[in-house]
Design a protein around this motif. Structure first.
Motif, PDB file in Angstrom:
ATOM      1  N   UNK A  89      19.599   0.038   5.645  1.00  0.00           N
ATOM      2  CA  UNK A  89      20.362   0.836   6.611  1.00  0.00           C
ATOM      3  C   UNK A  89      21.176  -0.058   7.537  1.00  0.00           C
ATOM      4  N   UNK A  90      20.607  -1.178   7.954  1.00  0.00           N
ATOM      5  CA  UNK A  90      21.338  -2.105   8.825  1.00  0.00           C
ATOM      6  C   UNK A  90      22.597  -2.603   8.126  1.00  0.00           C
ATOM      7  N   UNK A  91      22.450  -3.035   6.904  1.00  0.00           N
ATOM      8  CA  UNK A  91      23.581  -3.628   6.191  1.00  0.00           C
ATOM      9  C   UNK A  91      24.619  -2.595   5.767  1.00  0.00           C
ATOM     10  N   UNK A  92      24.217  -1.334   5.632  1.00  0.00           N
ATOM     11  CA  UNK A  92      25.158  -0.264   5.278  1.00  0.00           C
ATOM     12  C   UNK A  92      25.707   0.462   6.507  1.00  0.00           C
ATOM     13  N   UNK A  93      25.171   0.153   7.692  1.00  0.00           N
ATOM     14  CA  UNK A  93      25.620   0.851   8.901  1.00  0.00           C
ATOM     15  C   UNK A  93      25.200   2.304   8.918  1.00  0.00           C
ATOM     16  N   UNK A  94      23.974   2.563   8.491  1.00  0.00           N
ATOM     17  CA  UNK A  94      23.475   3.943   8.410  1.00  0.00           C
ATOM     18  C   UNK A  94      22.440   4.218   9.487  1.00  0.00           C
ATOM     19  N   UNK A  95      22.426   5.413  10.010  1.00  0.00           N
ATOM     20  CA  UNK A  95      23.368   6.494   9.743  1.00  0.00           C
ATOM     21  C   UNK A  95      24.722   6.211  10.398  1.00  0.00           C
ATOM     22  N   UNK A  96      25.757   6.710   9.769  1.00  0.00           N
ATOM     23  CA  UNK A  96      27.096   6.532  10.330  1.00  0.00           C
ATOM     24  C   UNK A  96      27.256   7.452  11.537  1.00  0.00           C
ATOM     25  N   UNK A  97      28.234   7.166  12.353  1.00  0.00           N
ATOM     26  CA  UNK A  97      28.478   8.038  13.502  1.00  0.00           C
ATOM     27  C   UNK A  97      28.860   9.436  13.043  1.00  0.00           C
ATOM     28  N   UNK A  98      29.554   9.566  11.918  1.00  0.00           N
ATOM     29  CA  UNK A  98      29.903  10.893  11.397  1.00  0.00           C
ATOM     30  C   UNK A  98      28.655  11.680  11.015  1.00  0.00           C
ATOM     31  N   UNK A  99      27.659  10.999  10.407  1.00  0.00           N
ATOM     32  CA  UNK A  99      26.395  11.668  10.084  1.00  0.00           C
ATOM     33  C   UNK A  99      25.673  12.117  11.352  1.00  0.00           C
ATOM     34  N   UNK A 100      25.659  11.253  12.349  1.00  0.00           N
ATOM     35  CA  UNK A 100      24.983  11.591  13.599  1.00  0.00           C
ATOM     36  C   UNK A 100      25.630  12.792  14.279  1.00  0.00           C
ATOM     37  N   UNK A 101      26.945  12.815  14.283  1.00  0.00           N
ATOM     38  CA  UNK A 101      27.651  13.953  14.880  1.00  0.00           C
ATOM     39  C   UNK A 101      27.394  15.218  14.073  1.00  0.00           C
ATOM     40  N   UNK A 102      27.424  15.109  12.757  1.00  0.00           N
ATOM     41  CA  UNK A 102      27.221  16.277  11.899  1.00  0.00           C
ATOM     42  C   UNK A 102      25.831  16.883  12.062  1.00  0.00           C
ATOM     43  N   UNK A 103      24.811  16.060  12.288  1.00  0.00           N
ATOM     44  CA  UNK A 103      23.453  16.613  12.385  1.00  0.00           C
ATOM     45  C   UNK A 103      22.954  16.726  13.825  1.00  0.00           C
ATOM     46  N   UNK A 104      23.854  16.600  14.791  1.00  0.00           N
ATOM     47  CA  UNK A 104      23.481  16.625  16.209  1.00  0.00           C
ATOM     48  C   UNK A 104      22.698  17.874  16.608  1.00  0.00           C
ATOM     49  N   UNK A 105      23.014  19.001  16.034  1.00  0.00           N
ATOM     50  CA  UNK A 105      22.341  20.253  16.408  1.00  0.00           C
ATOM     51  C   UNK A 105      21.314  20.712  15.366  1.00  0.00           C
ATOM     52  N   UNK A 106      21.085  19.892  14.348  1.00  0.00           N
ATOM     53  CA  UNK A 106      20.101  20.281  13.338  1.00  0.00           C
ATOM     54  C   UNK A 106      18.896  19.346  13.275  1.00  0.00           C
ATOM     55  N   UNK A 107      19.027  18.156  13.832  1.00  0.00           N
ATOM     56  CA  UNK A 107      17.921  17.203  13.850  1.00  0.00           C
ATOM     57  C   UNK A 107      17.675  16.810  15.297  1.00  0.00           C
ATOM     58  N   UNK A 108      16.395  16.876  15.712  1.00  0.00           N
ATOM     59  CA  UNK A 108      16.067  16.436  17.059  1.00  0.00           C
ATOM     60  C   UNK A 108      14.790  15.614  17.026  1.00  0.00           C
ATOM     61  N   UNK A 109      14.610  14.803  18.037  1.00  0.00           N
ATOM     62  CA  UNK A 109      13.418  13.972  18.180  1.00  0.00           C
ATOM     63  C   UNK A 109      12.191  14.875  18.205  1.00  0.00           C
ATOM     64  N   UNK A 110      11.129  14.468  17.528  1.00  0.00           N
ATOM     65  CA  UNK A 110       9.926  15.291  17.450  1.00  0.00           C
ATOM     66  C   UNK A 110       9.357  15.616  18.832  1.00  0.00           C
ATOM     67  N   UNK A 111       9.530  14.741  19.805  1.00  0.00           N
ATOM     68  CA  UNK A 111       9.002  14.968  21.136  1.00  0.00           C
ATOM     69  C   UNK A 111       9.767  16.068  21.881  1.00  0.00           C
ATOM     70  N   UNK A 112      10.883  16.518  21.335  1.00  0.00           N
ATOM     71  CA  UNK A 112      11.674  17.561  21.981  1.00  0.00           C
ATOM     72  C   UNK A 112      11.318  18.963  21.493  1.00  0.00           C
ATOM     73  N   UNK A 113      10.394  19.073  20.539  1.00  0.00           N
ATOM     74  CA  UNK A 113       9.952  20.401  20.094  1.00  0.00           C
ATOM     75  C   UNK A 113       9.359  21.139  21.286  1.00  0.00           C
ATOM     76  N   UNK A 114       9.857  22.340  21.536  1.00  0.00           N
ATOM     77  CA  UNK A 114       9.401  23.121  22.671  1.00  0.00           C
ATOM     78  C   UNK A 114      10.038  22.725  23.989  1.00  0.00           C
ATOM     79  N   UNK A 115      10.828  21.663  23.981  1.00  0.00           N
ATOM     80  CA  UNK A 115      11.489  21.194  25.193  1.00  0.00           C
ATOM     81  C   UNK A 115      12.960  21.595  25.186  1.00  0.00           C
ATOM     82  N   UNK A 116      13.606  21.415  24.032  1.00  0.00           N
ATOM     83  CA  UNK A 116      15.012  21.686  23.871  1.00  0.00           C
ATOM     84  C   UNK A 116      15.217  22.545  22.634  1.00  0.00           C
ATOM     85  N   UNK A 117      16.017  23.569  22.751  1.00  0.00           N
ATOM     86  CA  UNK A 117      16.372  24.390  21.596  1.00  0.00           C
ATOM     87  C   UNK A 117      17.822  24.129  21.236  1.00  0.00           C
ATOM     88  N   UNK A 118      18.061  23.902  19.955  1.00  0.00           N
ATOM     89  CA  UNK A 118      19.433  23.695  19.494  1.00  0.00           C
ATOM     90  C   UNK A 118      19.926  24.947  18.831  1.00  0.00           C
TER      91      UNK A 118
END
Length: 179
Positions: free
Chosen positions: A150-179
């Protein structure tokens, strides 16, 4: 000479059921003549509770590229040190050599780059009478190779991060933040 200046990657591989052997390495790879090399050289000293060591596969088997590992957890016991400098270090060393053998890290650059790997080793492992050392090896091996790739490929790309911003969240945010 490598044009890899400063690349970072991470990966998480979860343990087998009932084990605390999750692996979560964070990797910095870069030129020995740049900021990664400077950070590597600076780590040659020790910090209390956070032992730093070269990654070796066994005695007299220093890996290439030269790699320094340290723990993210403050070391509290000899048992922890034995696991970190034993099974975990061996797994990381094997993963690095295999990453070169498989072309993830180009063989031509192994003397021009260095790596720093911050290692997660759950403190519970040191006291677990039922610790599955094979699982500890497997999770660290797999996660290290994945983090390097992942380091050498630059993954995840910023486009991937933006695309999954509202579908993937840190496990510690369950019950804290709703997307």
């Amino acid at each position: 000479m490598s044009d890899i200046w400063f690349k970072v990657g991470e990966a998480t591989v979860f343990a087998a059921e009932g084990q605390a052997t999750d692996a979560m390495p964070e990797v910095l790879i870069g030129s020995t003549k740049g900021p990664a090399g400077q950070a590597f050289a600076t780590m040659m000293g020790q910090a209390q509770g956070h032992t730093r060591m070269f990654v070796v596969r066994d005695c007299n088997q220093l890996v290439r590229p030269a790699t320094m590992m340290t723990t993210k957890v403050t070391i509290q016991s000899a048992e922890y040190v034995n696991l970190l400098g034993g099974v975990v270090q061996g797994a990381i060393g094997d993963a690095i050599v295999d990453a070169v053998a498989e072309g993830i890290i180009p063989k031509e650059i192994v003397d021009d780059v260095c790596m720093i790997i911050m290692v997660w080793l759950d403190p519970r492992c040191a006291d677990d009478a039922n610790l599955d050392k094979k699982n500890l090896y497997d999770t660290n091996y797999e996660a290290t190779k994945l983090a390097i790739a992942r380091a050498l490929k630059g993954e995840p790309t910023i486009d991937e991060l933006i695309a999954n911003r509202k579908t993937i969240k840190h496990y510690a945010l369950d019950g804290v933040v709703d997307y």
